[in-house]
Scaffold this motif. Structure first.
Motif, PDB file in Angstrom:
ATOM      1  N   ARG A 130      -3.772   1.173   8.501  1.00 56.88           N
ATOM      2  CA  ARG A 130      -3.144   2.293   9.040  1.00 56.88           C
ATOM      3  C   ARG A 130      -3.063   2.451  10.464  1.00 56.88           C
ATOM      4  O   ARG A 130      -2.097   2.998  11.081  1.00 56.88           O
ATOM      5  N   ALA A 131      -4.250   2.202  10.928  1.00 59.98           N
ATOM      6  CA  ALA A 131      -4.308   2.200  12.543  1.00 59.98           C
ATOM      7  C   ALA A 131      -3.320   1.161  12.980  1.00 59.98           C
ATOM      8  O   ALA A 131      -2.715   1.389  14.376  1.00 59.98           O
ATOM      9  N   TYR A 132      -3.189  -0.165  12.524  1.00 61.25           N
ATOM     10  CA  TYR A 132      -2.149  -0.955  12.901  1.00 61.25           C
ATOM     11  C   TYR A 132      -0.694  -0.144  12.996  1.00 61.25           C
ATOM     12  O   TYR A 132      -0.150  -0.398  14.354  1.00 61.25           O
ATOM     13  N   LEU A 133      -0.325   0.359  12.019  1.00 59.04           N
ATOM     14  CA  LEU A 133       0.980   1.018  12.163  1.00 59.04           C
ATOM     15  C   LEU A 133       1.069   2.239  12.990  1.00 59.04           C
ATOM     16  O   LEU A 133       2.026   2.444  13.767  1.00 59.04           O
TER      17      LEU A 133
ATOM     18  N   THR B 139       1.876  -8.897   6.947  1.00 62.90           N
ATOM     19  CA  THR B 139       2.482  -7.709   6.063  1.00 62.90           C
ATOM     20  C   THR B 139       2.636  -6.569   6.973  1.00 62.90           C
ATOM     21  O   THR B 139       3.614  -5.759   6.999  1.00 62.90           O
ATOM     22  N   CYS B 140       1.632  -6.415   7.806  1.00 60.83           N
ATOM     23  CA  CYS B 140       1.408  -5.039   8.635  1.00 60.83           C
ATOM     24  C   CYS B 140       2.447  -5.170   9.847  1.00 60.83           C
ATOM     25  O   CYS B 140       3.407  -4.159  10.171  1.00 60.83           O
ATOM     26  N   HIS B 141       2.744  -6.391  10.500  1.00 64.04           N
ATOM     27  CA  HIS B 141       3.855  -6.566  11.277  1.00 64.04           C
ATOM     28  C   HIS B 141       5.108  -6.498  10.886  1.00 64.04           C
ATOM     29  O   HIS B 141       5.843  -5.767  11.376  1.00 64.04           O
ATOM     30  N   GLY B 142       5.358  -6.972   9.603  1.00 58.41           N
ATOM     31  CA  GLY B 142       6.523  -6.907   8.820  1.00 58.41           C
ATOM     32  C   GLY B 142       7.173  -5.085   8.491  1.00 58.41           C
ATOM     33  O   GLY B 142       8.095  -4.950   9.023  1.00 58.41           O
ATOM     34  N   ILE B 143       6.043  -4.529   8.337  1.00 56.11           N
ATOM     35  CA  ILE B 143       6.245  -3.184   8.122  1.00 56.11           C
ATOM     36  C   ILE B 143       6.458  -2.440   9.290  1.00 56.11           C
ATOM     37  O   ILE B 143       7.345  -1.526   9.308  1.00 56.11           O
TER      38      ILE B 143
ATOM     39  N   HIS C 205      14.250   5.770   1.168  1.00 55.39           N
ATOM     40  CA  HIS C 205      13.314   6.388   0.384  1.00 55.39           C
ATOM     41  C   HIS C 205      11.853   5.841   0.125  1.00 55.39           C
ATOM     42  O   HIS C 205      11.156   6.323  -0.708  1.00 55.39           O
ATOM     43  N   ILE C 206      11.568   5.168   1.334  1.00 53.42           N
ATOM     44  CA  ILE C 206      10.070   4.528   1.335  1.00 53.42           C
ATOM     45  C   ILE C 206       9.395   5.154   2.388  1.00 53.42           C
ATOM     46  O   ILE C 206      10.031   5.320   3.542  1.00 53.42           O
ATOM     47  N   ASP C 207       8.250   5.912   2.280  1.00 51.41           N
ATOM     48  CA  ASP C 207       7.306   6.427   3.252  1.00 51.41           C
ATOM     49  C   ASP C 207       6.509   5.393   3.611  1.00 51.41           C
ATOM     50  O   ASP C 207       5.555   4.860   2.888  1.00 51.41           O
ATOM     51  N   PRO C 208       6.692   4.821   5.107  1.00 48.31           N
ATOM     52  CA  PRO C 208       5.981   3.612   5.436  1.00 48.31           C
ATOM     53  C   PRO C 208       4.117   3.729   5.333  1.00 48.31           C
ATOM     54  O   PRO C 208       3.580   2.938   5.132  1.00 48.31           O
ATOM     55  N   HIS C 209       3.859   5.253   5.588  1.00 46.85           N
ATOM     56  CA  HIS C 209       2.530   5.234   5.645  1.00 46.85           C
ATOM     57  C   HIS C 209       1.915   5.346   4.233  1.00 46.85           C
ATOM     58  O   HIS C 209       0.667   5.172   4.117  1.00 46.85           O
ATOM     59  N   THR C 210       2.803   5.893   3.247  1.00 48.75           N
ATOM     60  CA  THR C 210       2.186   5.603   1.994  1.00 48.75           C
ATOM     61  C   THR C 210       2.379   4.315   1.464  1.00 48.75           C
ATOM     62  O   THR C 210       1.370   3.864   0.781  1.00 48.75           O
ATOM     63  N   ALA C 211       3.326   3.631   1.707  1.00 49.63           N
ATOM     64  CA  ALA C 211       3.424   2.390   1.416  1.00 49.63           C
ATOM     65  C   ALA C 211       2.311   1.449   1.968  1.00 49.63           C
ATOM     66  O   ALA C 211       1.749   0.642   1.198  1.00 49.63           O
TER      67      ALA C 211
END
Length: 200
Positions: free
Chosen positions: A97-100, A160-164, A176-182
């Motif tokens: 989460r901190a990464y994003l 994965t984190c970098h891709g998101i 339709h995707i919430d990235p923080h939920t994802a």
């Protein structure tokens, strides 16, 4: 007629002011519009000051990217420390989460850290900071999967984190995707897979 007065800085303060001005310029302008002259103008100093301190634009960017990695390591570590549950998988969720948050709060610096359309001058500080970031992740992944799978597991988590993060920064995340939920769900899936691999 006298020209505009230049700001007066102590040596260390000037260096920090130039780095702050560079980050602001990268945030406000296209990369190709950022120059040492523009950075000096924003800092309110002579055009020669950035070259004196950093040599080239690539040298200044390398220093800014190194500082970015150092902040990145610190913020991920603090996120892991703040959770009351000390289990490795909970700490890993906090770190993803901190990464994003870091990537989306510092898009200009994040772009430099990962070499987005820019050539950085070779920098020992940058190299050490990047290695420290990887080592931090590898150590935490090893607590979940064991040391033998730590490298592959770390590569999986970071990719994965970098891709998101890049989908968010480039505004390519499906609406339709919430990235923080994802990232919560994806991290749980990653941890489950890492644990299964570690137990195999």
């Amino acid at each position: 007629m006298l020209g505009p007065l230049k700001k007066q800085y102590h040596h260390g303060d000037l260096r920090e002011a130039l780095l702050s001005a560079a980050e602001a310029a990268l945030t406000d302008l296209p990369l190709e519009a950022v120059s040492l002259r523009e950075i000096a103008r924003r800092a309110g100093v002579s055009h020669a000051a950035p070259k004196h301190h950093f040599g080239t634009l690539g040298g200044l960017f390398a220093e800014l990217a190194a500082m970015g990695f150092e902040r990145f390591v610190s913020e991920l570590a603090m996120a892991a420390q703040r959770v009351s549950d000390t289990s490795p998988h909970v700490k890993m969720q906090a770190m993803t989460r901190a990464y994003l948050r870091f990537a989306t709060s510092n898009p200009a610096v994040y772009g430099l850290m990962f070499g987005k359309r820019v050539e950085l001058e070779p920098s020992p500080r940058f190299a050490m900071a990047a290695v420290a970031a990887w080592s931090q992740l590898e150590n935490d992944v090893a607590k979940i999967v064991g040391p033998q799978q730590a490298i592959n597991g770390s590569l999986l988590v970071w990719s994965t984190c970098h891709g998101i993060a890049m989908l968010m920064l480039e505004k390519r995340m499906p609406p339709h995707i919430d990235p923080h939920t994802a990232i919560e769900a994806v991290t749980r899936m990653l941890i489950a897979g890492l644990r299964a691999e570690g137990a195999a």
